[in-house]
Design an enzyme around this catalytic site. Sequence first.
Site, PDB file in Angstrom:
ATOM      1  N   ASP A 137       0.828  -1.207   0.000  1.00  0.00           N
ATOM      2  CA  ASP A 137       0.000   0.000   0.000  1.00  0.00           C
ATOM      3  C   ASP A 137       0.862   1.257   0.000  1.00  0.00           C
ATOM      4  O   ASP A 137       2.072   1.210   0.226  1.00  0.00           O
ATOM      5  CB  ASP A 137      -0.910   0.014   1.223  1.00  0.00           C
ATOM      6  CG  ASP A 137      -2.017  -1.030   1.153  1.00  0.00           C
ATOM      7  OD1 ASP A 137      -2.349  -1.478   0.028  1.00  0.00           O
ATOM      8  OD2 ASP A 137      -2.547  -1.398   2.210  1.00  0.00           O
TER       9      ASP A 137
ATOM     10  N   TYR B  94       7.200  -9.994   6.370  1.00  0.00           N
ATOM     11  CA  TYR B  94       7.018  -8.575   6.645  1.00  0.00           C
ATOM     12  C   TYR B  94       7.577  -8.247   8.023  1.00  0.00           C
ATOM     13  O   TYR B  94       7.549  -9.075   8.940  1.00  0.00           O
ATOM     14  CB  TYR B  94       5.534  -8.200   6.611  1.00  0.00           C
ATOM     15  CG  TYR B  94       4.963  -8.039   5.228  1.00  0.00           C
ATOM     16  CD1 TYR B  94       4.937  -6.789   4.607  1.00  0.00           C
ATOM     17  CD2 TYR B  94       4.442  -9.121   4.534  1.00  0.00           C
ATOM     18  CE1 TYR B  94       4.405  -6.626   3.340  1.00  0.00           C
ATOM     19  CE2 TYR B  94       3.908  -8.973   3.258  1.00  0.00           C
ATOM     20  CZ  TYR B  94       3.886  -7.716   2.667  1.00  0.00           C
ATOM     21  OH  TYR B  94       3.371  -7.572   1.409  1.00  0.00           O
TER      22      TYR B  94
END
Length: 262
Positions: free
Chosen positions: A51, A109
């Site tokens: 994002d 992540y």
Amino acid sequence: MRVGLVIEYEGTALHGSQLQANARTVQGELEAALHAIFGEMKRVHLASRTDAGVHAMGQVAAFDADERLDPETIRKALNRYLPEDIRTRCAQRAPDAFDPRRQATYREYVYTMNDAPSAPAVFRRTEVHVRHRLDEAAMDDASRVLVGSHDFAAFAGPATPDGASTVRRVESAAVRRKGDRLIFTLRGNAFLHQQVRRTAAALVAVGRGAMNRDGFESLVATGGRGAASKVLAPHGLCLNKIGYNDEGSCGLPQTPAQAESL
């Protein structure tokens, strides 16, 4: 030939990874740089969607090119034409059918928080300040609940398609402290929209004492879609690594010729 790239970027001024009209994105900048090098449009395929504001150290990309330039020459040329917030770390020839998204075996992540009395200055773009001292041991203990295959509907963001499966497999999860910095690392086969950021927010609640381990476990096991409603800011999140089978020097799949040369 198919060329695989490992890309890093600082996502502050980028509107995410995927191509968008009238907005700076990772894919858009890569394709513009490749056009400058080859004089024609090259479609870039990315392994994972990030994002706006999210960073990456190990995003993977692939595109097709003729063999006029070798991968290392392409890497150097890309870094000449790319803006300073995007860099190609490594390039290698990949198998002709290499699909960086579908062939990935895991994605890792890292979400970084800072619980110092004052917000960070130097790392303000890459870590999120939390206004409470956090109990990292409680957070780490709760994070172990995530390991395994679960329905993570509670952590699904609004861009998760209706009717899509929300079951994902998490291989490892941990929270570690380094001074005033807490590092939440999550590795799994794939992740839902905002899953890592919503999970990090729930773990912060555990670290503050607002939620215990049982409450976190209940949220994972029985929470309805989007029940983990708090979402931490995107700039604390970094796509750290994407894994593949039969990795070569760049951490990407090797061609048969490369494998035979070892």
